[in-house]
Motif scaffolding. Sequence first.
Motif, PDB file in Angstrom:
ATOM      1  N   SER A  10      40.237  40.959  58.611  1.00 27.00           N
ATOM      2  CA  SER A  10      40.026  39.808  57.740  1.00 27.00           C
ATOM      3  C   SER A  10      39.492  40.231  56.373  1.00 27.00           C
ATOM      4  O   SER A  10      39.787  39.585  55.369  1.00 27.00           O
ATOM      5  CB  SER A  10      39.066  38.807  58.386  1.00 27.00           C
ATOM      6  OG  SER A  10      37.842  39.426  58.699  1.00 27.00           O
ATOM      7  N   ASN A  11      38.714  41.300  56.317  1.00 24.30           N
ATOM      8  CA  ASN A  11      38.163  41.814  55.063  1.00 24.30           C
ATOM      9  C   ASN A  11      38.522  43.284  54.918  1.00 24.30           C
ATOM     10  O   ASN A  11      38.448  44.052  55.876  1.00 24.30           O
ATOM     11  CB  ASN A  11      36.641  41.651  55.034  1.00 24.30           C
ATOM     12  CG  ASN A  11      36.241  40.204  55.124  1.00 24.30           C
ATOM     13  OD1 ASN A  11      36.705  39.383  54.360  1.00 24.30           O
ATOM     14  ND2 ASN A  11      35.390  39.884  56.077  1.00 24.30           N
ATOM     15  N   SER A  32      38.395  41.437  40.954  1.00 27.37           N
ATOM     16  CA  SER A  32      37.328  40.961  41.833  1.00 27.37           C
ATOM     17  C   SER A  32      35.966  40.918  41.145  1.00 27.37           C
ATOM     18  O   SER A  32      35.019  40.363  41.693  1.00 27.37           O
ATOM     19  CB  SER A  32      37.251  41.811  43.097  1.00 27.37           C
ATOM     20  OG  SER A  32      36.972  43.156  42.797  1.00 27.37           O
ATOM     21  N   GLU A  38      38.221  34.304  43.995  1.00 25.51           N
ATOM     22  CA  GLU A  38      38.061  33.666  45.306  1.00 25.51           C
ATOM     23  C   GLU A  38      38.277  34.631  46.464  1.00 25.51           C
ATOM     24  O   GLU A  38      38.003  34.285  47.604  1.00 25.51           O
ATOM     25  CB  GLU A  38      39.030  32.497  45.433  1.00 25.51           C
ATOM     26  CG  GLU A  38      38.749  31.379  44.470  1.00 25.51           C
ATOM     27  CD  GLU A  38      39.706  30.220  44.636  1.00 25.51           C
ATOM     28  OE1 GLU A  38      40.582  30.276  45.524  1.00 25.51           O
ATOM     29  OE2 GLU A  38      39.572  29.252  43.884  1.00 25.51           O
ATOM     30  N   LEU A  41      34.265  39.269  48.604  1.00 28.40           N
ATOM     31  CA  LEU A  41      33.088  38.992  49.417  1.00 28.40           C
ATOM     32  C   LEU A  41      32.103  40.120  49.152  1.00 28.40           C
ATOM     33  O   LEU A  41      32.426  41.292  49.368  1.00 28.40           O
ATOM     34  CB  LEU A  41      33.452  38.949  50.904  1.00 28.40           C
ATOM     35  CG  LEU A  41      32.291  38.866  51.887  1.00 28.40           C
ATOM     36  CD1 LEU A  41      31.590  37.516  51.743  1.00 28.40           C
ATOM     37  CD2 LEU A  41      32.779  39.066  53.301  1.00 28.40           C
ATOM     38  N   TRP A  42      30.939  39.780  48.643  1.00 24.49           N
ATOM     39  CA  TRP A  42      29.921  40.779  48.359  1.00 24.49           C
ATOM     40  C   TRP A  42      28.962  40.857  49.535  1.00 24.49           C
ATOM     41  O   TRP A  42      28.403  39.852  49.956  1.00 24.49           O
ATOM     42  CB  TRP A  42      29.149  40.425  47.096  1.00 24.49           C
ATOM     43  CG  TRP A  42      29.962  40.575  45.852  1.00 24.49           C
ATOM     44  CD1 TRP A  42      30.633  39.593  45.192  1.00 24.49           C
ATOM     45  CD2 TRP A  42      30.192  41.777  45.127  1.00 24.49           C
ATOM     46  NE1 TRP A  42      31.275  40.114  44.095  1.00 24.49           N
ATOM     47  CE2 TRP A  42      31.019  41.448  44.032  1.00 24.49           C
ATOM     48  CE3 TRP A  42      29.789  43.095  45.289  1.00 24.49           C
ATOM     49  CZ2 TRP A  42      31.438  42.399  43.115  1.00 24.49           C
ATOM     50  CZ3 TRP A  42      30.210  44.040  44.375  1.00 24.49           C
ATOM     51  CH2 TRP A  42      31.026  43.691  43.298  1.00 24.49           C
ATOM     52  N   VAL A  43      28.779  42.044  50.071  1.00 27.51           N
ATOM     53  CA  VAL A  43      27.797  42.304  51.125  1.00 27.51           C
ATOM     54  C   VAL A  43      26.796  43.270  50.507  1.00 27.51           C
ATOM     55  O   VAL A  43      27.006  44.476  50.502  1.00 27.51           O
ATOM     56  CB  VAL A  43      28.457  42.911  52.381  1.00 27.51           C
ATOM     57  CG1 VAL A  43      27.416  43.151  53.464  1.00 27.51           C
ATOM     58  CG2 VAL A  43      29.572  42.020  52.891  1.00 27.51           C
ATOM     59  N   ARG A  47      31.678  45.674  48.011  1.00 30.51           N
ATOM     60  CA  ARG A  47      32.723  44.723  47.657  1.00 30.51           C
ATOM     61  C   ARG A  47      33.812  44.760  48.722  1.00 30.51           C
ATOM     62  O   ARG A  47      34.416  45.798  48.957  1.00 30.51           O
ATOM     63  CB  ARG A  47      33.305  45.106  46.301  1.00 30.51           C
ATOM     64  CG  ARG A  47      34.363  44.206  45.775  1.00 30.51           C
ATOM     65  CD  ARG A  47      35.014  44.781  44.522  1.00 30.51           C
ATOM     66  NE  ARG A  47      34.117  45.586  43.708  1.00 30.51           N
ATOM     67  CZ  ARG A  47      33.926  45.414  42.406  1.00 30.51           C
ATOM     68  NH1 ARG A  47      34.584  44.492  41.748  1.00 30.51           N
ATOM     69  NH2 ARG A  47      33.113  46.180  41.737  1.00 30.51           N
ATOM     70  N   LYS A  50      38.918  39.663  50.765  1.00 25.72           N
ATOM     71  CA  LYS A  50      39.391  38.759  51.818  1.00 25.72           C
ATOM     72  C   LYS A  50      40.921  38.811  51.826  1.00 25.72           C
ATOM     73  O   LYS A  50      41.571  38.376  50.887  1.00 25.72           O
ATOM     74  CB  LYS A  50      38.921  37.334  51.545  1.00 25.72           C
ATOM     75  CG  LYS A  50      37.425  37.190  51.488  1.00 25.72           C
ATOM     76  CD  LYS A  50      37.045  35.780  51.100  1.00 25.72           C
ATOM     77  CE  LYS A  50      35.577  35.646  50.809  1.00 25.72           C
ATOM     78  NZ  LYS A  50      35.244  34.289  50.333  1.00 25.72           N
ATOM     79  N   LYS A  53      43.010  35.451  51.476  1.00 28.30           N
ATOM     80  CA  LYS A  53      42.847  34.898  50.128  1.00 28.30           C
ATOM     81  C   LYS A  53      43.576  35.759  49.094  1.00 28.30           C
ATOM     82  O   LYS A  53      44.133  35.238  48.140  1.00 28.30           O
ATOM     83  CB  LYS A  53      41.364  34.781  49.755  1.00 28.30           C
ATOM     84  CG  LYS A  53      40.618  33.732  50.523  1.00 28.30           C
ATOM     85  CD  LYS A  53      40.973  32.376  50.006  1.00 28.30           C
ATOM     86  CE  LYS A  53      40.050  31.337  50.586  1.00 28.30           C
ATOM     87  NZ  LYS A  53      40.375  30.003  50.136  1.00 28.30           N
TER      88      LYS A  53
END
Length: 64
Positions: A10-11, A32, A38, A41-43, A47, A50, A53
């Motif tokens: 998914s990521n 990004s 959109e 996803l930042w954790v 980076r 998705k 998306k």
Amino acid sequence: MKEIPIWEKSNLTLEEAAAYSGIGINKLRALSSREDCEFVLWVGTKRLIKRIKLDEYIEKSYSI
């Protein structure tokens, strides 16, 4: 440990997303980094992209 294929994740990391989409790492990093992105996803400082998306973004785009 069993490795999951890219198209099932998914990521994705930038390297995986570049291999998956054919878009360069530097271009993905620039896209990004935008505030209105959109598909990022930042954790913490990591980076992730998705995948679904990103696919939707590519479908809508004429050029990148």
